[in-house]
Design an enzyme around this catalytic site. Structure first.
Site, PDB file in Angstrom:
ATOM      1  N   ARG A 141      -4.181   0.805   8.997  1.00 20.46           N
ATOM      2  CA  ARG A 141      -4.176   1.620  10.221  1.00 20.46           C
ATOM      3  C   ARG A 141      -5.406   1.159  11.046  1.00 20.46           C
ATOM      4  NH1 ARG A 141       0.253   4.858  11.282  1.00 20.46           N
ATOM      5  NH2 ARG A 141      -0.728   5.859  12.853  1.00 20.46           N
ATOM      6  N   ALA A 186       2.993  -3.231   6.827  1.00 19.10           N
ATOM      7  CA  ALA A 186       2.303  -1.872   6.428  1.00 19.10           C
ATOM      8  C   ALA A 186       1.033  -2.384   6.192  1.00 19.10           C
ATOM      9  CB  ALA A 186       3.233  -1.304   5.681  1.00 19.10           C
ATOM     10  N   VAL A 187       0.299  -2.850   6.987  1.00 13.73           N
ATOM     11  CA  VAL A 187      -1.141  -3.398   6.252  1.00 13.73           C
ATOM     12  C   VAL A 187      -2.430  -2.686   6.726  1.00 13.73           C
ATOM     13  CG1 VAL A 187      -0.041  -5.831   6.210  1.00 13.73           C
ATOM     14  CG2 VAL A 187      -1.268  -5.117   8.205  1.00 13.73           C
ATOM     15  N   GLY A 233       0.943  -1.404   0.121  1.00 18.91           N
ATOM     16  CA  GLY A 233       0.134  -0.179   0.042  1.00 18.91           C
ATOM     17  C   GLY A 233       1.102   1.291  -0.086  1.00 18.91           C
ATOM     18  N   ASP A 235      -8.718  10.262  11.519  1.00 17.21           N
ATOM     19  CA  ASP A 235      -8.512   8.679  11.188  1.00 17.21           C
ATOM     20  C   ASP A 235      -9.408   7.963  12.468  1.00 17.21           C
ATOM     21  OD1 ASP A 235      -6.637   9.355   9.651  1.00 17.21           O
ATOM     22  OD2 ASP A 235      -5.220   8.621  10.520  1.00 17.21           O
ATOM     23  N   HIS A 260       3.930  27.552 -20.599  1.00 13.09           N
ATOM     24  CA  HIS A 260       4.885  26.631 -21.443  1.00 13.09           C
ATOM     25  C   HIS A 260       6.209  27.233 -21.111  1.00 13.09           C
ATOM     26  CE1 HIS A 260       6.228  24.097 -24.528  1.00 13.09           C
ATOM     27  NE2 HIS A 260       7.151  25.308 -25.092  1.00 13.09           N
TER      28      HIS A 260
HETATM   29  P1  NAD Z   1      -2.837   0.506   2.920  1.00 14.64           P
HETATM   30  O1  NAD Z   1      -4.186   0.250   3.293  1.00 14.64           O
HETATM   31  O2  NAD Z   1      -2.532   1.919   1.990  1.00 14.64           O
HETATM   32  O3  NAD Z   1      -1.938  -0.632   2.290  1.00 14.64           O
HETATM   33  C1  NAD Z   1      -2.168  -1.764   3.191  1.00 14.64           C
HETATM   34  C2  NAD Z   1      -1.774  -2.940   2.122  1.00 14.64           C
HETATM   35  O4  NAD Z   1      -1.523  -3.980   2.818  1.00 14.64           O
HETATM   36  C3  NAD Z   1      -2.978  -3.232   1.108  1.00 14.64           C
HETATM   37  O5  NAD Z   1      -2.448  -3.326  -0.261  1.00 14.64           O
HETATM   38  C4  NAD Z   1      -3.455  -4.791   1.815  1.00 14.64           C
HETATM   39  O6  NAD Z   1      -3.991  -5.335   0.512  1.00 14.64           O
HETATM   40  C5  NAD Z   1      -2.277  -5.236   2.203  1.00 14.64           C
HETATM   41  N1  NAD Z   1      -2.308  -6.241   3.196  1.00 14.64           N
HETATM   42  C6  NAD Z   1      -3.102  -6.322   4.181  1.00 14.64           C
HETATM   43  N2  NAD Z   1      -3.205  -7.443   5.045  1.00 14.64           N
HETATM   44  C7  NAD Z   1      -2.119  -7.859   4.458  1.00 14.64           C
HETATM   45  C8  NAD Z   1      -1.361  -9.446   4.723  1.00 14.64           C
HETATM   46  N3  NAD Z   1      -1.650 -10.148   5.679  1.00 14.64           N
HETATM   47  N4  NAD Z   1      -0.339  -9.564   3.756  1.00 14.64           N
HETATM   48  C9  NAD Z   1       0.101  -9.002   2.716  1.00 14.64           C
HETATM   49  N5  NAD Z   1      -0.564  -7.714   2.420  1.00 14.64           N
HETATM   50  C10 NAD Z   1      -1.599  -7.372   3.273  1.00 14.64           C
HETATM   51  O7  NAD Z   1      -2.168   1.007   4.299  1.00 14.64           O
HETATM   52  P2  NAD Z   1      -0.636   1.457   4.741  1.00 14.64           P
HETATM   53  O8  NAD Z   1       0.064   1.291   3.573  1.00 14.64           O
HETATM   54  O9  NAD Z   1      -0.317   0.526   5.832  1.00 14.64           O
HETATM   55  O10 NAD Z   1      -1.262   2.823   5.170  1.00 14.64           O
HETATM   56  C11 NAD Z   1      -2.194   3.214   5.993  1.00 14.64           C
HETATM   57  C12 NAD Z   1      -2.825   4.631   5.910  1.00 14.64           C
HETATM   58  O11 NAD Z   1      -1.905   5.606   6.176  1.00 14.64           O
HETATM   59  C13 NAD Z   1      -3.570   4.464   5.006  1.00 14.64           C
HETATM   60  O12 NAD Z   1      -4.980   4.816   4.753  1.00 14.64           O
HETATM   61  C14 NAD Z   1      -2.776   5.484   4.067  1.00 14.64           C
HETATM   62  O13 NAD Z   1      -3.544   6.190   3.089  1.00 14.64           O
HETATM   63  C15 NAD Z   1      -2.372   6.302   5.112  1.00 14.64           C
HETATM   64  N6  NAD Z   1      -0.879   6.961   4.423  1.00 14.64           N
HETATM   65  C16 NAD Z   1      -0.935   7.788   3.538  1.00 14.64           C
HETATM   66  C17 NAD Z   1       0.248   8.448   3.028  1.00 14.64           C
HETATM   67  C18 NAD Z   1       0.272   9.636   1.824  1.00 14.64           C
HETATM   68  O14 NAD Z   1      -0.880  10.129   1.842  1.00 14.64           O
HETATM   69  N7  NAD Z   1       1.075   9.398   1.456  1.00 14.64           N
HETATM   70  C19 NAD Z   1       1.391   8.002   3.339  1.00 14.64           C
HETATM   71  C20 NAD Z   1       1.417   6.893   4.376  1.00 14.64           C
HETATM   72  C21 NAD Z   1       0.264   6.502   4.975  1.00 14.64           C
END
Ligand code: NAD
Length: 481
Positions: free
Chosen positions: A280, A277-278, A191, A320, A453
């Site tokens: 929050r 990182a799965v 993610g 959140d 441009h």
């Molecule tokens: P996310 O939901 O973006 O991604 C988590 C990923 O983990 C998903 O693709 C999911 O399918 C996968 N997953 C879940 N369980 C799993 C498992 N057991 N094995 C393998 N894969 C698995 O969550 P995140 O990356 O942890 O981020 C958390 C939150 O923080 C999100 O809502 C995100 O939008 C936010 N965040 C935003 C930013 C930004 O805006 N740039 C940066 C960091 C975090």
């Protein structure tokens, strides 16, 4: 010090502190309670975003990107720097300094706006009361006409599969503080956090493998944009394995052995560090939710109505902790809108159809509104346009030509439904698309708008023009009639 306020905000992150400031600007007496402790034991306002998320990660993304470009792009510009090296300690110090400056800024803003910043924890004590436990000293009771819960979220732990140990199995905060570049780094979850942290450490030399349980990469993003980004990440050396379900992680003395299943086969992966990182989950521990009778949903998020009212009188929640898109700017907007509602501005509302999303990788990925697939699923007849950065003069000058912009519009009304892109600084380009959606713009509105441009924004303009097959600097695949 009075213990009675118009508004007491519990949580001083991106949802809580702007709520407190706006409420004070509108004449309400406000206290904001926050208990965040940094690794050095010092308190700081700003929550995850400023202390352990958005800001520190962007600092490291920038440093690692510069190092990467020095090695891989400078020679193309005719700049020879010899063998580049980096000082991780200095990178970390710079990152911590940036966070410190910004979190210190919140204290200044509180003072300037007359918000009382209280360091400690707050819990619901019933009947318009909040129990405030300072970091040091005796607890006391505050009374408030309105109580706002803005306690944020924490990384989800895979307790059975890969529990955090703060050393080898890490959460996203630990992973921003490594004092050594792990030789082999495993990440569970491709993610936003997975690809951002994977990019940081890969650019600094880690061999990174990301294990993603789902078959699709970044499913919320337009399929062509995510496909293009996946290809670019592969070229950079990020090994992203889709359909890979992690079944266990064994922590040994010098490594972690991760077991995962892919295509019905079991695999082992040895890494020095493993980041989980799965997603929050909401922070409601210590809030006294159960005793107060605060309604939570089945995943533990605080349940609110469209005015952020909980089931308890005069208790509200934003950010959140109420779920939805877990983005700092979504929390900021909710906090500000709630403050305005509390001050009597009944019309204030958040437009959830125009929430910008950004992933700060290289290329950056940014989107707002519906992808083509989502628009079709929602029943729209769509027209789609796209343009690549490869045809953009500024992108060429920047030596950053990968990526594209895709625009989805409603064939019946010409209204723009979504803009999804990857490429150079699309995090900044997205603002124009967000404004277009906020104003209900048609593709014709943007087509008739002059773009400087040479700028990267011309690629957005070209993508808009290509909706009707009228792009000048990109080959139009077909004329949408
Ligand atoms: P996310 O939901 O973006 O991604 C988590 C990923 O983990 C998903 O693709 C999911 O399918 C996968 N997953 C879940 N369980 C799993 C498992 N057991 N094995 C393998 N894969 C698995 O969550 P995140 O990356 O942890 O981020 C958390 C939150 O923080 C999100 O809502 C995100 O939008 C936010 N965040 C935003 C930013 C930004 O805006 N740039 C940066 C960091 C975090």
């Amino acid at each position: 010090m009075s213990d009675s306020y118009d508004v007491v905000v519990i949580g001083g992150g991106p949802a809580g502190y702007p709520c407190a400031i706006r409420a004070a600007q509108l004449g309400l007496s406000v206290a904001c309670i926050d208990g965040w402790l940094n690794r050095d034991g010092n308190h700081a306002f700003g929550g995850t975003c400023l202390n352990a998320g958005c800001i520190p990660s962007k600092a490291l993304l920038e440093s690692s990107e510069l190092y990467h470009r020095t090695q891989h792009e400078f020679a193309t510009h005719g700049i020879n720097v010899g063998k580049a090296s980096f000082d991780l300690g200095q990178m970390q110090k710079r990152k911590n300094d940036i966070s410190g400056q910004l979190t210190g800024g919140i204290r200044t803003l509180f003072k300037a706006n007359g918000v009382e910043g209280l360091e400690g924890t707050g819990s619901l004590a019933g009947n318009g009361k909040v129990r405030f436990q300072p970091l040091k000293g005796e607890a006391r009771e505050l009374s408030a006409k309105h109580i706002v819960v803005a306690t944020g979220s924490s990384p989800v732990e895979l307790k059975k599969v890969a529990p955090f140990d703060g050393d080898r199995v890490c959460d996203s905060w630990d992973a921003l503080d490594f004092d050594k570049v792990p030789k082999k780094l495993g990440i569970i979850g491709a993610g936003v956090i997975g690809v951002e942290l994977g990019s940081v450490w890969s650019r600094l030399g880690s061999e990174v493998t990301i294990l993603e349980a789902m078959p699709e990469f970044l499913p919320a993003v337009d399929a062509q944009v995510s496909k293009d980004a996946l290809r670019q990440f592969g070229k950079q050396g990020l090994d992203i394995k889709l359909n890979a379900k992690v079944t266990g992680a064994k922590v040994l003395k010098t490594k972690v052995t991760v077991t995962y299943e892919q295509k019905d086969e079991s695999h082992n992966l040895d890494v020095d560090k493993l980041i989980v990182a799965v997603g929050r989950g909401p922070n409601t521990d210590g809030l006294g939710a159960e005793a107060a009778g605060l309604k939570l949903d089945e995943r533990g998020f605080v349940v609110v109505d469209e005015h952020y009212r909980t089931n308890l009188d005069n208790v509200y929640a934003v950010g959140d902790v109420i779920g939805g898109q877990m983005l700092a700017h979504k929390g900021i907007e909710e906090g500000v809108v709630l403050a305005e509602q509390l001050a009597g501005h009944k019309g204030a509302a958040v437009n959830y159809n125009a929430v910008p999303c950004v992933i700060y990788t290289s290329p950056e990925i940014a989107w707002v509104g519906l992808s083509e697939k989502q628009a079709k699923e929602a029943g729209y007849e769509v027209k789609v346009g796209q343009a690549p950065f490869a045809a953009n003069g500024r992108a060429k000058a920047l030596e950053m030509t990968s990526g594209l912009v895709r625009v989805v519009s409603d064939a019946a009304t010409d209204r723009i439904l979504g803009v999804h892109m990857s490429g150079p600084y699309v995090s900044e380009l997205l603002a124009e698309a967000v404004l277009a959606l906020e104003y209900g713009a048609t593709t014709e509105d943007v087509a008739l708008t002059m773009h400087s441009h040479p700028t990267l924004s011309e690629t957005f303009h070209e993508a808009i023009l290509s909706v009707d097959g009228l792009a000048i600097h990109a080959v139009n695949k077909k004329r949408n009639k």
